[in-house]
Motif scaffolding. Sequence first.
Motif: not given
Lengths: 263, 359, 358
Positions: C316-323
Motif C-alpha cells: 500500500i502506497v500513501t502520500r504519507e509513506n511514499i518517501d
Amino acid sequence: MALSAALARQPVLEARGINKHFGPVQALTEVNLSVFPGEVVALIGDNGAGKSTLINVLTGVLPLESGTILFNGEPVHFSSPHEARECGIETVYQDLAVAPHLDAVANIFLGRERRQPGIAGALGFLNNPLMRKETEEQLAKLRVRVPGLERRLVTLSGGQRQGVAVARAVMWASKVVIMDEPTAALGVAQTAMVLDLVRQVRDTGIPVVFISHNMPNVYQVADRIVVLRLGEIVTELDPKTTSIEDAVAAMTGSTRFVTKEVV
Amino acid sequence: MSGATETPSEADTSALPPRRPYLSRMSQSFTPVILLLIIIVFSLREGASFLNPRNFNDIIIDSSQLVVLTVGLTFVIITAGIDLSVGSVLILSSVVAAKVMIALSGTPQDIANFQFPTQQVGIPVGLLAGVVTGLICGVINGALITRLQMPSFIVTLGMLGIALGLGQLLSGGTSVPNVPPAVQSAIGLRELVGLEIGGQRVRITPPVVIAYGIALVAAVVLNRTRFGRYTYAIGSNAAASRRAGVNVNLHLVKIYALSGLLAGVAGAMDLMRFGTASVGSHQSDNLAAISASVIGGTSLFGGIGTIGGSVVGAFIPTVLRNGLVITRVQPFWQNVAIGMVLILAVYIDQRRRKAEERM
Amino acid sequence: MSTIQRLAYRVDRRSILRASVFAGAGFTLFAPIGFRAAARQDSFTIAFIQGVIGDNFYITMDCGARAMAESLGNITLDTQGPERFDQTLQTPILSAVVQTAPDAIMMAPNDSRGMIAPIQAAIDAGVPVLCVDTTIDSDIQLADVATDNLEGGRLAARGLAESIGGAGKVFVVNVTPGISTTDLREAGFRDAIENEFPDIEYLGQEYGNNDANVSAQLTAARLQSDPDLAGIFGTNLFSAQGAAAALREQGLQGQVKMVGFDAGPTQVQDLRSEVVDLLIAQHPGDIGEVAVQLLHDFLTTGTPPNPKELVTGATIVTRENIDDPEVARYLYVADCAAYELAGATAVPAASPEATPTA
C-alpha cells in the motif's frame, strides 16, 4: 435502283423533337437530327450549346425527356450507353473513356471479353490471344495502327490513347460512330490520323457524327454541318458552299451570317 | 493512321519492347529485391540463427493470416477502395466460429467438463459459421458503399466499430474459453507435410495451405479472368467501365464480399492457430494488410497491384521484425527500422513506376 | 557465448557466404548453433519477452531481472516484446527468440489459451519457458511467478477501509470482464470488505473498458445514485484516473477516497497531486529477480522449481509513506538506473499471506 435510293435516304439514327432540362435550364429545345448512311455529320456550336447533351441523350447516358429517337426507322429507348452499343452505336467520349491501367486490347474488349472455351470460360478465364488476334485483324481491315497493343495506356502518349479510344469505337460500331471532340487533346499529326480514320469509317458506309470546336477540322471531313446554338438547331451548312466564317457566325448568332443567308 | 503517319515521338515509344501486361508487372516492382536484401543482410549477420529452414517455416506460418487479409485488401485497393474493417471482421468471425463450435460440440454440461462429444459436427460447422460471418459483413460493406454511394473509407470504418463491438458483446470482451482443443491440435497444428531438413522439422500445416492456396487462386483470378480484368478496369476508370457495360456496382459488392469472406477465413484460422477467439488481437491488422499491399506495389489510387507483390509486401515487415529480434535489437528500434523500410520500399516503387508512365 | 560457440558462429557465417555464392538461392540449411547440454555451461542466455513494450510495470520487471542477472554473474538477458498486448504480435517474436537458441525464456503470455501452442513449440525446440505476471492455462511452463492479485485486492480493501474510517459505501471501477488479474483484484477487494468490514457496504462493480472517459461516466452516474459514496477502487490505471476525474468534476476530491492499482510514474503523480489517495503497488522488480533466480537454479542444477507457482507481494502506497525507502523501492521505474537489487524472494501461491509491507 429506286428502292436502294429510298433505303439510302432513310436515316440510320434520327432524333425528333428532343427536349432536355437541367433544373430551370433548357439545354435542348425541339432538336431534330438525322444521320444518314455513309456521311459525316458535324455537330458544331459554342460552349454550352448542347452538343454533348444531345449526344448523351442519343446514346442513353442521359434519360430522354420528350421527343423520339428512331433507329433504322424504329423508335428506340436507350436506358444506358450499353444498350446503344448493343445496337451498334459506338461513342468516343470527350473525357476519354478508357481505363488507362489496362492495355489497348483489354480496353477495346472491355465489357465484351472473349472467354476461353469450355469450363475455363465458364469460370471466367479470358482468351487473351484470341482478343489480340481479333483486334489485329479488325484494325488491319480498317488500316488503323495502334502502337503497342499490349502496353498499358498509361505508358502511351495522349494521342496514342485517343487512338485506342477511337479504334475501339470504330471496331465495334456496325451502325453509327459518334465522336465527341476526338481531336481536342491532339497534336497536328495525331489529328490528321483521326480525321483520316473518320473518312475511312464513312467510306465503309457507317455514318460518323463528328463534334468539334475546331472549324478547320470540321471543314476537312464533314459532308454536312449542323449548327447548335443555345440548345436549338439554328441551321445546316454545306461545307462545300460555305466558309469557316459562316460557321462561326452561325454558332455565335452574329449578323454577318443572317445577312448572307437572307441575301 | 492509315499507313504509317506517325510522329517521331510515337515511333519512339512503339520501338520499346512490348510488355506482357499482367505477368511481368510484379517483376517490374522493386519490392522482391528489398525482401531479398533484407534476407541477405540478416543471413550474413546472424548466420544460421536466421537462415535456417525452421525460422522460415515460422515466418511463413506467422504470416499466414496477414497474407489472407492482404489478398482481400489487394482486390479492394485495386478498385481504388479501402477496407478498414478486416481486422474487426476477423475478430467477430472468430468469436462467432468459437461460439457456434462450442454450442454444437456438446451439452453445456459436457462443455463445462471440457468434453466435446459432438465436435465432429461442431468444429466444421463452427469454422464455416465464421467464414459466413465474414462474408455477410463484406456484403453489407459492399451494399452500403454502392447503394448509398458512400465512401468505402467511411463505411468500412463504421463496420470496423460494429464488428468489433459485436465481437466484444458476444464474447463478453474477453477470449472465448472452452473452444474444443481439437480445432487446434487436429486441424491448426496438424502436420500435412513434414520434412526433416538439416536436422530440423519443417511443417506444412493447414493454415499454411489455406493461406498460400488462397493467394495462388487469387493471383490466377486477378490475372486470367474477367473478374480480375473488371477489378483493374474499375480501379483505373470506373466511369469508363460503366459506359463499357461493366456492372460496376455489382462487381464492387463482390469485391467487398471477397474481402469480408477472406477476413472470415482468417478468423477461422485464428481458432486453428491459437485455439481461442481473442478480441484483444488483430486490431491493427487492417493497417498491416493495407501497408503490405501498398509495399507490394498496389496503388491506393487504383488500377495497379498484384497478389504476388502483396504477399512479398506482407513478408517484409514480418521478416524484418524476425531478423531484428534475432539480432537482439531493442524493440523500439524495430518499429523505427520497419517504418523506414516501408517508406523506402514504396518510394522506390513509385519512382520506378513514374518513370515508366506518362500520366 | 563461449569461445567454441563463437568459433562455430564464424565458421557458419563464412560457409553461408560460400554456400549462397554456390547455391544462388540464398537459402542454405544448417543445424542450429549452440545446442548445449545444460549443466556443462558456465554462462547462460535468458530471453525475456514482455507482455507489452514500453510499460513501466514490465520495464521494472526487466530491471529486476537484469539486476539479478548481473549479481549472478553468468546470465545474459535479452529483452523483447510486442508493441501491443496481442497474441498475434507476440507469437512471431517468440518464434524469432527461439531461433536465437537462448537457454531459457521468461515471458508474460498475451493470452492464456492462444499462447499455449507457441510456448509448446518453444519447449519442443528445447527451450524451457517460465511465465511471469500472466500465465497460460496449461502446465507445460517451468513455473509461474506473479503478483497475488487476490491479496492485492484485499490490501486495497483494507487501505480504503482505513481511510474512510471503516464505514460507508464503496464501489469498484473494473476494466472488462474476463481479465484474470483485474477480476482477482475485485474478488479480493469484495472478499475483504464483506468479511472484515461489516460497516462498509459494497455497491458492486462497473466496467470502464480500460477507458478513462467511460470510467468517469460510470463514476458520475454512481455518484448520482449514491451521493454518500465513501470510497472507490479503480482496478487499473485508466479505471482509477477516470473515477478520479469524475470526483474532481463534482468537487468531491478528497471527500470520496480513491484507491488505484499499480505504481508507475503516472499513478505516483496522481497520488502526489491528490487525484488518488492510495495506490497498491505490485512488485514487478521482485518478479523479475525471482524469475531469473529460478531459471539460473534450473539451468545450473537441472532441477525444476518446486512449487511451480510462486507469488510476490504488493504494497500500500500513501502520500504519507511514499518517501519511506521501504515503500519507495516498489515504485515502478522508467529506466533501470533507479533500480536496486532487492534480493527478493517469492512464496508459493498456495500461501494465504502475500507479504504486505503496508
